[in-house]
Write an enzyme that holds these catalytic residues in place. Sequence first.
Site, PDB file in Angstrom:
ATOM      1  N   ALA A 114      16.319   9.918   9.002  1.00 14.27           N
ATOM      2  CA  ALA A 114      15.393   8.866   9.430  1.00 14.27           C
ATOM      3  C   ALA A 114      14.620   8.197   8.294  1.00 14.27           C
ATOM      4  CB  ALA A 114      14.393   9.443  10.433  1.00 14.27           C
ATOM      5  N   CYS A 115      14.754   8.692   7.081  1.00 11.70           N
ATOM      6  CA  CYS A 115      14.007   8.171   5.937  1.00 11.70           C
ATOM      7  C   CYS A 115      14.491   6.761   5.562  1.00 11.70           C
ATOM      8  CB  CYS A 115      14.195   9.127   4.763  1.00 11.70           C
ATOM      9  SG  CYS A 115      13.643   8.502   3.180  1.00 11.70           S
TER      10      CYS A 115
END
Length: 120
Positions: free
Chosen positions: A15-16
Amino acid sequence: MTVSSKTLHLFGIKACDTMKKARTWLDDHAVSYDFHDYKTVGIDREHLTQWCDEHGWQVVLNRAGTTFRKLDDERKADLDQRKAIELMLAQPSMIKRPVLDLGDRTLIGFKPDIYAAALK
């Protein structure tokens, strides 16, 4: 064999935002890679030690991230490589990302020009 003709290993957290940029860059340049999400799968001491030996624990430990900043001052004090590795093993979110394993060396963080130079 050139770097771009073998499968590379990309370590990080799905998700970064920086990870998304790195993955998009690799995909756009047709670079094949295996993705290792160390938030869900974890990471081992061997990888962390290798990365710290190569780059220094100060580079590998993401001290700017929320997870590190939320630690109490006592856990942040007197850090050395051993303590930094223990923190990263316990909370992989503290590992700077992405880590791109080229086989003979690794790249930490994402900068398009550095990826381009390493993968030509």
